[in-house]
Design a protein around this motif. Structure first.
Motif, PDB file in Angstrom:
ATOM      1  N   TRP A  74       0.807  -1.224   0.000  1.00  0.00           N
ATOM      2  CA  TRP A  74       0.000   0.000   0.000  1.00  0.00           C
ATOM      3  C   TRP A  74       0.843   1.278   0.000  1.00  0.00           C
ATOM      4  CZ3 TRP A  74      -2.272  -4.422   1.769  1.00  0.00           C
ATOM      5  CH2 TRP A  74      -3.610  -4.644   1.438  1.00  0.00           C
ATOM      6  N   ASP A 117       0.405   3.858  -2.911  1.00  0.00           N
ATOM      7  CA  ASP A 117      -0.929   4.450  -2.904  1.00  0.00           C
ATOM      8  C   ASP A 117      -1.040   5.523  -1.828  1.00  0.00           C
ATOM      9  OD1 ASP A 117      -3.788   4.423  -3.751  1.00  0.00           O
ATOM     10  OD2 ASP A 117      -4.092   3.763  -1.674  1.00  0.00           O
ATOM     11  N   ILE A 118      -0.505   5.245  -0.652  1.00  0.00           N
ATOM     12  CA  ILE A 118      -0.633   6.167   0.479  1.00  0.00           C
ATOM     13  C   ILE A 118       0.257   7.393   0.315  1.00  0.00           C
ATOM     14  CG2 ILE A 118      -0.140   6.402   2.955  1.00  0.00           C
ATOM     15  CD1 ILE A 118      -1.058   3.498   3.245  1.00  0.00           C
ATOM     16  N   GLN A 125       1.750   8.646  -2.579  1.00  0.00           N
ATOM     17  CA  GLN A 125       1.999   9.187  -3.912  1.00  0.00           C
ATOM     18  C   GLN A 125       1.862  10.705  -3.975  1.00  0.00           C
ATOM     19  OE1 GLN A 125      -0.846   8.327  -7.047  1.00  0.00           O
ATOM     20  NE2 GLN A 125      -2.351   7.627  -5.553  1.00  0.00           N
ATOM     21  N   ASP A 126       1.088  11.307  -3.078  1.00  0.00           N
ATOM     22  CA  ASP A 126       0.973  12.766  -3.073  1.00  0.00           C
ATOM     23  C   ASP A 126       2.149  13.435  -2.363  1.00  0.00           C
ATOM     24  OD1 ASP A 126      -1.427  12.668  -4.443  1.00  0.00           O
ATOM     25  OD2 ASP A 126      -2.628  12.604  -2.607  1.00  0.00           O
ATOM     26  N   THR A 142       5.954   6.236  -7.688  1.00  0.00           N
ATOM     27  CA  THR A 142       4.595   6.165  -7.126  1.00  0.00           C
ATOM     28  C   THR A 142       3.524   6.480  -8.164  1.00  0.00           C
ATOM     29  OG1 THR A 142       4.806   8.440  -6.307  1.00  0.00           O
ATOM     30  CG2 THR A 142       5.386   6.669  -4.787  1.00  0.00           C
ATOM     31  N   SER A 143       3.794   7.419  -9.060  1.00  0.00           N
ATOM     32  CA  SER A 143       2.789   7.753 -10.080  1.00  0.00           C
ATOM     33  C   SER A 143       2.585   6.598 -11.050  1.00  0.00           C
ATOM     34  CB  SER A 143       3.207   9.016 -10.845  1.00  0.00           C
ATOM     35  OG  SER A 143       3.222  10.141 -10.000  1.00  0.00           O
ATOM     36  N   ALA A 145       0.602   3.781  -9.488  1.00  0.00           N
ATOM     37  CA  ALA A 145      -0.837   4.048  -9.451  1.00  0.00           C
ATOM     38  C   ALA A 145      -1.451   3.950 -10.845  1.00  0.00           C
ATOM     39  CB  ALA A 145      -1.090   5.431  -8.849  1.00  0.00           C
ATOM     40  N   GLU A 146      -0.773   4.533 -11.833  1.00  0.00           N
ATOM     41  CA  GLU A 146      -1.308   4.527 -13.200  1.00  0.00           C
ATOM     42  C   GLU A 146      -1.452   3.113 -13.744  1.00  0.00           C
ATOM     43  OE1 GLU A 146       1.421   6.948 -15.295  1.00  0.00           O
ATOM     44  OE2 GLU A 146       0.763   8.826 -14.343  1.00  0.00           O
ATOM     45  N   GLY A 163      -2.067   0.528 -11.956  1.00  0.00           N
ATOM     46  CA  GLY A 163      -3.039  -0.211 -11.140  1.00  0.00           C
ATOM     47  C   GLY A 163      -2.462  -1.436 -10.465  1.00  0.00           C
ATOM     48  N   LEU A 174      -1.569  -2.091  -7.303  1.00  0.00           N
ATOM     49  CA  LEU A 174      -2.176  -2.535  -6.042  1.00  0.00           C
ATOM     50  C   LEU A 174      -3.439  -3.339  -6.322  1.00  0.00           C
ATOM     51  CD1 LEU A 174      -2.435  -2.621  -2.974  1.00  0.00           C
ATOM     52  CD2 LEU A 174      -3.602  -0.403  -3.078  1.00  0.00           C
TER      53      LEU A 174
END
Length: 310
Positions: free
Chosen positions: A91, A94-95, A97-98, A169-170, A173-174, A176, A178
């Motif tokens: 995770w 996802d957690i 990435q910002d 991280t980007s 997420a992109e 997918g 996870l």
């Protein structure tokens, strides 16, 4: 818990419970001592609050408590011999990435040997979401498929060790990843290597391959190869580990054993680490000769430590 505001745009993150906190703190402190420059944050991520000693907190090591207990239980992740904390790494992108562009996840049983950790964050990942070194099974098996790939008909011939993961991280997420890992778990398939194989099955060989010098997995089995390889990051990925050095016979250098015993008041100051009998040492030397072609093949995939195979 909402992650604290970052100091940098990249971070080293460990995921541990109370039982492994001491080893993670030792690894983190060594990173701070060696890394020049140290332009990344260092985080101890956990499911419950963990105490960071004030001197280490003052150095910038912080604990982030991630409230994922219910979510992880709902996913029904197979534990068997694993603690639930082993899956927390899934995770992290996802957690965070910002907060962070890149994350370097490290197992707590890693030991930095290079001052150049910051440079690792900038290596070429190509189109991939993560970089990692081949698992030690590739040393033993060569091009033979790893068992969790073979058992499920996956043709990929690259399988990484998940103890050292550099993650964009980007991209994570992109792509997918996870969701892909959780879908693999929900399919009900049985995996020998659990969390590591979930990561591998999500990418199926599509990752940037790190030099084994950034995840050296043979420090006890092949001490001579360890010296030859000049590892940047050692991974004590199986027992015995250096902190067993006063209880079991090992081949670790005495300074490493003493580093891990530094806070153990049960070890008398004049006690020496346990060493193998001579015939064991001779047998190990023969093993080095026997496996030299495999070592050379394993190391030949990378010319220098910051090269990646895409």
């Amino acid at each position: 818990m909402t992650p604290q505001a970052p100091t940098h745009n990249k971070a080293v993150i460990f995921t541990v419970d109370a039982g492994w906190l001491g080893y993670a703190l030792l690894a983190a402190q060594r990173i701070i001592t060696l890394s020049r420059p140290r332009d990344f944050d260092i985080i101890i991520a956990s499911l419950e609050p963990l105490p960071i000693p004030r001197p280490l907190a003052d150095l910038g090591i912080r604990n982030e408590v991630l409230n994922l207990n219910e979510r992880m239980r709902a996913e029904n992740l197979p534990l068997r011999w694993l603690p639930s904390i082993a899956y927390l790494r899934l995770w992290l992108p996802d957690i965070f990435q910002d907060q962070y562009d890149r994350i370097l996840y490290l197992d707590a049983d890693t030991y930095l040997c290079s001052p150049d950790l910051s440079r690792l964050f900038d290596i070429d990942l190509g189109p991939h979401a993560l970089a990692a070194a081949l698992d030690k099974e590739h040393f033993w098996q060569g091009e033979k498929p790893i068992i969790d790939f073979e058992n499920h008909g996956i043709a990929a011939n690259r399988y990484f060790n998940s103890g050292v993961l550099l993650i964009d991280t980007s991209a994570f997420a992109e792509q997918g990843l996870l969701a892909e890992m959780l879908a693999v778990n929900q399919s009900g398939i049985t995996l020998k290597y659990h969390d590591q194989s979930l990561l591998n099955m999500a990418v199926q060989g599509q990752f940037a391959e790190l030099s084994p010098r950034w995840n050296w997995q043979f420090p006890n089995r092949f001490p001579a190869y360890t010296r030859m390889a000049r590892p940047c990051l050692i991974h004590f990925s199986s027992n015995p580990r250096p902190w067993h050095g006063y209880e079991k016979e090992t081949r670790f250098p005495r300074p490493i054993i003493e580093t891990y015993a530094g806070g153990d008041t049960s070890v008398p100051p004049d006690r020496k680490p346990l060493r193998e009998p001579l015939w064991h040492q001779l047998d190990n030397l023969i093993g080095h000769v026997q496996y030299l072609p495999r070592y050379l093949r394993y190391m030949s995939r990378h010319k220098h430590p910051f090269e990646t195979r895409l």
